[in-house]
Design a protein around this motif. Structure first.
Motif, PDB file in Angstrom:
ATOM      1  N   THR A  64       0.872  -1.040  -0.010  1.00 63.50           N
ATOM      2  CA  THR A  64       0.069  -0.018  -0.059  1.00 63.50           C
ATOM      3  C   THR A  64       0.909   1.227   0.061  1.00 63.50           C
ATOM      4  OG1 THR A  64      -1.805  -1.289   1.151  1.00 63.50           O
ATOM      5  CG2 THR A  64      -1.602   1.103   1.232  1.00 63.50           C
ATOM      6  N   PHE A  65       1.845   1.290   0.850  1.00 65.51           N
ATOM      7  CA  PHE A  65       2.626   2.474   0.919  1.00 65.51           C
ATOM      8  C   PHE A  65       3.444   2.737  -0.359  1.00 65.51           C
ATOM      9  CE2 PHE A  65       7.248   3.666   1.784  1.00 65.51           C
ATOM     10  CZ  PHE A  65       7.053   5.018   2.392  1.00 65.51           C
ATOM     11  N   ILE A  66       3.951   1.475  -1.130  1.00 67.06           N
ATOM     12  CA  ILE A  66       4.493   1.827  -2.395  1.00 67.06           C
ATOM     13  C   ILE A  66       3.608   2.127  -3.581  1.00 67.06           C
ATOM     14  CG2 ILE A  66       5.616   0.628  -4.087  1.00 67.06           C
ATOM     15  CD1 ILE A  66       7.063  -1.171  -2.287  1.00 67.06           C
ATOM     16  N   GLY A  67       2.432   1.574  -3.475  1.00 62.47           N
ATOM     17  CA  GLY A  67       1.412   2.096  -4.293  1.00 62.47           C
ATOM     18  C   GLY A  67       0.970   3.471  -3.927  1.00 62.47           C
ATOM     19  N   VAL A  68       0.875   3.975  -2.987  1.00 62.37           N
ATOM     20  CA  VAL A  68       0.724   5.222  -2.819  1.00 62.37           C
ATOM     21  C   VAL A  68       1.568   6.212  -3.289  1.00 62.37           C
ATOM     22  CG1 VAL A  68       0.410   7.073  -0.938  1.00 62.37           C
ATOM     23  CG2 VAL A  68      -0.982   4.962  -0.626  1.00 62.37           C
ATOM     24  N   ALA A  69       2.755   5.910  -3.280  1.00 61.43           N
ATOM     25  CA  ALA A  69       4.098   6.598  -3.555  1.00 61.43           C
ATOM     26  C   ALA A  69       4.022   6.550  -5.089  1.00 61.43           C
ATOM     27  CB  ALA A  69       5.314   5.882  -3.251  1.00 61.43           C
ATOM     28  N   LEU A  70       3.374   5.520  -5.817  1.00 62.71           N
ATOM     29  CA  LEU A  70       3.242   5.695  -7.275  1.00 62.71           C
ATOM     30  C   LEU A  70       2.157   6.643  -7.769  1.00 62.71           C
ATOM     31  CD1 LEU A  70       4.017   1.852  -8.060  1.00 62.71           C
ATOM     32  CD2 LEU A  70       5.364   3.642  -8.552  1.00 62.71           C
ATOM     33  N   LEU A  71       1.180   6.678  -6.902  1.00 64.84           N
ATOM     34  CA  LEU A  71       0.096   7.479  -7.120  1.00 64.84           C
ATOM     35  C   LEU A  71       0.474   8.878  -6.937  1.00 64.84           C
ATOM     36  CD1 LEU A  71      -3.057   5.742  -5.422  1.00 64.84           C
ATOM     37  CD2 LEU A  71      -2.528   5.933  -7.980  1.00 64.84           C
ATOM     38  N   ALA A  72       1.265   9.358  -5.964  1.00 62.94           N
ATOM     39  CA  ALA A  72       1.890  10.561  -5.692  1.00 62.94           C
ATOM     40  C   ALA A  72       2.663  10.894  -7.101  1.00 62.94           C
ATOM     41  CB  ALA A  72       2.701  10.751  -4.462  1.00 62.94           C
ATOM     42  N   ALA A  73       3.645  10.097  -7.409  1.00 64.39           N
ATOM     43  CA  ALA A  73       4.355  10.137  -8.535  1.00 64.39           C
ATOM     44  C   ALA A  73       3.638  10.502 -10.109  1.00 64.39           C
ATOM     45  CB  ALA A  73       5.186   8.838  -9.224  1.00 64.39           C
ATOM     46  N   ILE A  74       2.441   9.747 -10.248  1.00 64.04           N
ATOM     47  CA  ILE A  74       1.421  10.000 -11.213  1.00 64.04           C
ATOM     48  C   ILE A  74       0.822  11.630 -11.245  1.00 64.04           C
ATOM     49  CG2 ILE A  74      -0.738   9.440 -12.249  1.00 64.04           C
ATOM     50  CD1 ILE A  74       0.033   6.574 -11.500  1.00 64.04           C
ATOM     51  N   ALA A  75       0.463  11.821  -9.889  1.00 62.18           N
ATOM     52  CA  ALA A  75      -0.240  13.218  -9.583  1.00 62.18           C
ATOM     53  C   ALA A  75       0.800  14.463 -10.128  1.00 62.18           C
ATOM     54  CB  ALA A  75      -0.849  13.364  -8.240  1.00 62.18           C
ATOM     55  N   ILE A  76       2.094  14.401  -9.456  1.00 59.56           N
ATOM     56  CA  ILE A  76       2.975  15.237  -9.628  1.00 59.56           C
ATOM     57  C   ILE A  76       3.363  15.440 -11.357  1.00 59.56           C
ATOM     58  CG2 ILE A  76       5.436  16.102  -9.038  1.00 59.56           C
ATOM     59  CD1 ILE A  76       3.190  16.523  -6.812  1.00 59.56           C
ATOM     60  N   GLY A  77       3.552  13.991 -11.808  1.00 58.68           N
ATOM     61  CA  GLY A  77       3.828  14.024 -13.139  1.00 58.68           C
ATOM     62  C   GLY A  77       2.713  14.798 -14.096  1.00 58.68           C
ATOM     63  N   ILE A  78       1.494  14.769 -13.602  1.00 62.49           N
ATOM     64  CA  ILE A  78       0.396  15.381 -14.192  1.00 62.49           C
ATOM     65  C   ILE A  78       0.599  16.944 -14.204  1.00 62.49           C
ATOM     66  CG2 ILE A  78      -2.131  15.944 -14.207  1.00 62.49           C
ATOM     67  CD1 ILE A  78      -2.497  13.032 -13.815  1.00 62.49           C
ATOM     68  N   MET A  79       1.192  17.185 -12.895  1.00 62.89           N
ATOM     69  CA  MET A  79       1.462  18.584 -12.432  1.00 62.89           C
ATOM     70  C   MET A  79       2.595  19.047 -13.398  1.00 62.89           C
ATOM     71  SD  MET A  79       1.038  19.124  -8.439  1.00 62.89           S
ATOM     72  CE  MET A  79      -0.413  18.599  -7.628  1.00 62.89           C
ATOM     73  N   GLY A  80       3.625  18.139 -13.559  1.00 56.48           N
ATOM     74  CA  GLY A  80       4.764  18.381 -14.565  1.00 56.48           C
ATOM     75  C   GLY A  80       4.067  18.703 -16.021  1.00 56.48           C
ATOM     76  N   LEU A  81       3.147  18.042 -16.450  1.00 57.14           N
ATOM     77  CA  LEU A  81       2.822  18.321 -17.622  1.00 57.14           C
ATOM     78  C   LEU A  81       2.049  19.578 -17.789  1.00 57.14           C
ATOM     79  CD1 LEU A  81       2.201  16.918 -20.730  1.00 57.14           C
ATOM     80  CD2 LEU A  81      -0.161  16.121 -19.632  1.00 57.14           C
ATOM     81  N   VAL A  82       1.277  20.184 -16.938  1.00 61.48           N
ATOM     82  CA  VAL A  82       0.843  21.344 -16.880  1.00 61.48           C
ATOM     83  C   VAL A  82       1.763  22.500 -16.859  1.00 61.48           C
ATOM     84  CG1 VAL A  82      -0.973  22.755 -15.647  1.00 61.48           C
ATOM     85  CG2 VAL A  82      -1.466  20.559 -15.871  1.00 61.48           C
ATOM     86  N   THR A  83       2.573  22.150 -15.886  1.00 60.58           N
ATOM     87  CA  THR A  83       3.619  23.157 -15.676  1.00 60.58           C
ATOM     88  C   THR A  83       4.470  23.304 -17.204  1.00 60.58           C
ATOM     89  OG1 THR A  83       3.907  22.720 -13.604  1.00 60.58           O
ATOM     90  CG2 THR A  83       5.868  23.664 -14.583  1.00 60.58           C
ATOM     91  N   ASP A  84       4.773  22.294 -17.707  1.00 58.12           N
ATOM     92  CA  ASP A  84       5.603  22.344 -19.088  1.00 58.12           C
ATOM     93  C   ASP A  84       4.747  23.115 -20.029  1.00 58.12           C
ATOM     94  OD1 ASP A  84       7.977  21.304 -20.747  1.00 58.12           O
ATOM     95  OD2 ASP A  84       6.206  20.862 -21.980  1.00 58.12           O
ATOM     96  N   LYS A  85       3.423  22.894 -20.253  1.00 55.04           N
ATOM     97  CA  LYS A  85       2.512  23.510 -21.122  1.00 55.04           C
ATOM     98  C   LYS A  85       2.498  25.023 -20.974  1.00 55.04           C
ATOM     99  CE  LYS A  85      -2.195  23.287 -23.081  1.00 55.04           C
ATOM    100  NZ  LYS A  85      -1.330  23.315 -24.554  1.00 55.04           N
TER     101      LYS A  85
END
Length: 293
Positions: A64-85
């Motif tokens: 669960t801990f690792i899965g939550v970290a991966l979800l955080a990675a996805i969320a921040i990755g999406i923020m990175g997409l918006v930031t880049d745009k």
């Protein structure tokens, strides 16, 4: 003395791997886009907050801990997409001073958003129950969570090395980093590669936040100490070199751990001495990249 040395070794390796998890995204985006992202620590902090919000203060299990970290990675990755745009993509061909100003403003914006959502209170997150204990090595007791951080740091380095040196995606990124114009003439979608590089960098920051959130008290300033060491590692390792950053993080972790154990009255000074030595003796870094990464 032996017991202290064992403690220094494991504590230093854990600190080094924690620094690397944060520094990996920083050196990745610098190696490809030549952007020194001052907001990287802020997105690491947001990743930690997102992991806390999803997983709570006591993760139910290691997976669960690792899965939550991966979800955080996805969320921040999406923020990175918006930031880049809306931010970084508009600064591709301008003077680097504007990039520094923009990322500094982005850092302040992220901290403000974090305060508005989570407030200024301090939060604590427990490690997963499987690693919330210590094992005896010699006469020293080492936290299993410390060993987990070391393992994840080594795994992250192995994956990044595999991508950059053994996979076609790494070859494309290296081609774009070395000569974007030529890469474009042979059919590579350069804007897409640059955008994906930013997303990967941000996702690494989010994953680091999710994994390291039990490492210290969670607040809007949680990224400050990590990002300082990440910048030091990037400089010592060679700007844009993942391998150099990895070795530099281990050196910084071991030096900091030895400093805190054997010279506690001079806390933190050894790290800056190490930085000064490298700036004088090897200013290009441990592994200066040939082009990038």
């Amino acid at each position: 003395m032996i017991n202290q040395s064992v403690f220094v070794l494991f504590n230093g390796l854990a600190s080094g791997m924690a620094f690397f998890l944060v520094a990996a995204g920083l050196t990745w985006v610098f190696g490809i886009l030549k952007i020194l992202n001052l907001a990287h620590g802020a997105f690491f902090m947001l990743g930690a907050y997102i992991a806390y919000t999803i997983g709570g203060a006591s993760p139910g299990s290691l997976w669960t801990f690792i899965g939550v970290a991966l979800l955080a990675a996805i969320a921040i990755g999406i923020m990175g997409l918006v930031t880049d745009k809306f931010v970084l993509g508009r600064l591709r061909n301008v003077d680097y001073h504007y990039v520094l100003i923009a990322t500094f403003g982005l850092m302040l914006f992220c901290e403000g958003v974090a305060k508005a959502i989570w407030g200024s209170d301090y939060y604590s997150v427990m490690p997963p129950p499987e690693v919330d204990m210590a094992v005896k090595i010699g006469s020293s007791y080492i936290s299993l969570y410390t060993i987990l951080v070391i393992f994840i740091g080594l795994a992250a380095f192995a994956v990044l090395e595999l991508i950059m040196n053994r996979m076609w995606a790494g070859k494309i990124m290296r081609a774009v980093a070395n000569d974007p114009w030529m890469a474009g003439t042979i059919g590579i979608n350069v804007p897409m590669v640059l955008m994906l590089s930013v997303v990967a960098s941000f996702a690494l920051a989010g994953f680091a936040g999710g994994i390291l959130v039990p490492n210290q008290t969670l607040s809007v300033h949680v990224g400050s100490s990590f990002i300082l060491y990440a910048f030091l590692a990037v400089v010592i390792g060679g700007l844009g070199s993942i391998r150099g950053t990895f070795v530099a993080c281990i050196l910084l972790g071991l030096v900091e751990s030895a400093n805190a154990t054997f010279l506690p009255e001079y806390g933190g000074i050894a790290v800056y001495v190490l930085l000064a030595v490298f700036l004088v003796a090897r200013p290009q870094g441990l592994f200066p990249p040939q082009g990038a990464l």
